[in-house]
Design an enzyme around this catalytic site. Structure first.
Site, PDB file in Angstrom:
ATOM      1  N   TRP A   1     -28.603 -18.403  -3.942  1.00 38.92           N
ATOM      2  CA  TRP A   1     -30.038 -18.164  -3.721  1.00 38.92           C
ATOM      3  C   TRP A   1     -30.774 -19.440  -3.389  1.00 38.92           C
ATOM      4  CZ3 TRP A   1     -31.216 -13.774  -2.041  1.00 38.92           C
ATOM      5  CH2 TRP A   1     -30.545 -12.623  -2.488  1.00 38.92           C
TER       6      TRP A   1
ATOM      7  N   ASP B   1     -37.560 -20.295  -8.544  1.00 39.99           N
ATOM      8  CA  ASP B   1     -37.131 -18.913  -8.318  1.00 39.99           C
ATOM      9  C   ASP B   1     -36.510 -18.430  -9.628  1.00 39.99           C
ATOM     10  OD1 ASP B   1     -35.957 -16.531  -7.698  1.00 39.99           O
ATOM     11  OD2 ASP B   1     -34.761 -17.291  -6.018  1.00 39.99           O
TER      12      ASP B   1
ATOM     13  N   LYS C   1     -34.813  -7.272 -11.304  1.00 38.35           N
ATOM     14  CA  LYS C   1     -33.747  -7.703 -12.198  1.00 38.35           C
ATOM     15  C   LYS C   1     -34.185  -7.510 -13.654  1.00 38.35           C
ATOM     16  CE  LYS C   1     -32.012  -9.310  -8.303  1.00 38.35           C
ATOM     17  NZ  LYS C   1     -31.917 -10.616  -7.720  1.00 38.35           N
TER      18      LYS C   1
HETATM   19  C1  LIG Z   1     -32.181 -10.992  -6.254  1.00 37.03           C
HETATM   20  C2  LIG Z   1     -32.587 -12.407  -6.043  1.00 37.03           C
HETATM   21  C3  LIG Z   1     -33.324 -12.799  -4.917  1.00 37.03           C
HETATM   22  C4  LIG Z   1     -33.669 -11.861  -3.795  1.00 37.03           C
HETATM   23  O1  LIG Z   1     -34.696 -11.005  -4.118  1.00 37.03           O
HETATM   24  P1  LIG Z   1     -35.239  -9.927  -3.062  1.00 37.03           P
HETATM   25  O2  LIG Z   1     -36.288  -9.229  -3.840  1.00 37.03           O
HETATM   26  O3  LIG Z   1     -34.097  -9.061  -2.634  1.00 37.03           O
HETATM   27  O4  LIG Z   1     -35.804 -10.686  -1.910  1.00 37.03           O
HETATM   28  C5  LIG Z   1     -33.709 -14.127  -4.825  1.00 37.03           C
HETATM   29  N1  LIG Z   1     -33.386 -15.022  -5.775  1.00 37.03           N
HETATM   30  C6  LIG Z   1     -32.660 -14.686  -6.854  1.00 37.03           C
HETATM   31  C7  LIG Z   1     -32.332 -15.715  -7.883  1.00 37.03           C
HETATM   32  C8  LIG Z   1     -32.240 -13.368  -7.028  1.00 37.03           C
HETATM   33  O5  LIG Z   1     -31.509 -13.038  -8.108  1.00 37.03           O
END
Ligand SMILES: *Cc1c(COP(=O)(O)O)cnc(C)c1O
Length: 364
Positions: free
Chosen positions: A104, A174, A198
């Site tokens: 990511w 993030d 998540k």
């Molecule tokens: C799932 C995830 C993403 C992507 O998220 P989307 O909502 O599909 O754009 C980005 N960063 C991390 C750490 C993730 O686990």
């Protein structure tokens, strides 16, 4: 009713059963509104109370101060990969630092490169993203507009135990896959973001917590939806907000506050759950091999391998027969990944642990 499995999906992921039950009960008519959350205006009094409660719950859980705005946006974390450089890079500070700890972080870095000369502060490629850096390993640029990192790498299963030390440069995180899993010192951050699917709700809404002084960086010529300042001034209601997703975030945050009793309790439960699986791995005599270096292991995504690929297939099939599902590792790393977010009950983790022990007995 159809039997529910133990769902170890990395995202969209398991939600608390009590949240699903409330949503089911209220789907035909919200108390006081006489209509479904799916049918009412985002500008109605009922919805405004819902979004305000969701924000207030987040502020309580994370002790978010008034100097921060809380936004509910669409486009997932992926859109934040673009919005962050679009809003935070400035002519005086055209560059930013990115820490690449896994898949990511790499995606975020690649997208930011479309907006400026982004620098890599550290890259874990040579360890196949199985370990995290020390502060001394970071290449820091004191003129950076911000420093971006991923607190939990969902695919590799590695997680920061504390915030990296980056001096006065605003820290941007993030936190998609470990948001709300423990208390977080928000005042260490310039901006922290997480898609909901998540740990905070369903797909369709992304939560952005941003220090208000950084909103002054948003240029007026940005597309209106992508402008943090516009979104903050409009209370995330510049256009039609993802009403259902925000409603579920309100229910999940209520569950964290009232059923779990806050993030200290959530953290303790998460540590206990993860320990069950890591003990099974560590005591398997190398039958199960964890991906991450011990001190960098994630409490949310437990990634490991079996001695052979055909055993991985058998593991997944037999686990599925027992109602333990979505355990395949990401296609880029293979093996097994058990995502054990806040809403995964301890009983689900115990069932997986028991299966791991038995599978090793029969195949080890
Ligand atoms: C799932 C995830 C993403 C992507 O998220 P989307 O909502 O599909 O754009 C980005 N960063 C991390 C750490 C993730 O686990």
């Amino acid at each position: 009713m159809t039997q529910r499995v133990y769902n170890f999906s990395a995202g969209p992921a398991v939600l608390p059963e009590s949240v699903l039950a409330t949503a089911q009960r209220e789907l035909m008519a919200l108390p006081g509104a006489g209509a479904s959350i799916l049918e009412i205006s985002h500008r109605s009094k009922t919805f405004r109370e819902i979004i305000e409660a969701a924000e207030a719950n987040l502020r309580t859980l994370l002790a978010i101060g008034d100097e921060y705005a809380v936004l509910f946006l669409q486009g997932g974390s992926r859109l934040q990969f673009s919005m962050i450089p679009m809003n935070l890079l400035t002519p005086e500070r055209p560059s930013a630092d990115y820490l690449l700890a896994g898949s990511w972080g790499k995606h975020a870095f690649k997208e930011a490169g479309k907006f400026g000369p982004i620098q890599i502060a550290w890259d874990g490629a040579d360890s196949s993203y199985s370990r995290l850096p020390n502060t001394a390993d970071l290449q820091l640029n004191s003129k950076a507009a911000y420093f971006h990192y991923t607190s939990n790498e969902t695919i590799q299963g590695i997680q920061f135990a504390t915030e990296p030390e980056v001096g006065d440069v605003p820290l941007v995180c993030d936190a998609s896959s470990d948001f709300l899993h423990r208390p977080t010192p928000i005042d260490r951050y310039g901006l922290l973001y997480a898609c909901a699917q998540k740990n905070a709700g369903p797909a369709g809404v992304t939560i952005v917590i941003v220090r208000k002084d950084l909103l002054d960086r948003s240029r007026e010529d940005l597309p209106i939806y992508l402008n943090y300042k516009v979104q903050a001034d409009a209370g995330s209601l510049m256009n039609t907000a993802p009403t259902f997703a925000i409603y579920i975030v309100r229910l999940v945050t209520e569950w964290l506050l009232h059923d779990i009793g806050g993030l200290e309790n959530m953290y303790r439960q998460n540590q206990e759950k993860a320990q069950l699986l890591y003990d099974a791995i560590d005591n398997s005599g190398d039958f199960y091999q964890g991906h991450a270096r011990l001190q960098d292991r994630s409490l949310m995504n437990v990634a490991f391998r079996l001695p052979a690929d055909d055993l991985t297939g058998q593991f997944l099939a037999q686990a599925g027969d027992r109602g333990l599902t979505s355990l395949a590792g990401h296609r880029s790393v293979g093996g097994i990944r058990a995502s054990i977010y806040n809403a995964m009950p301890q009983a689900g983790v115990e069932a997986l642990r028991d299966f791991m022990l038995e599978f090793k007995e029969s195949n080890g």
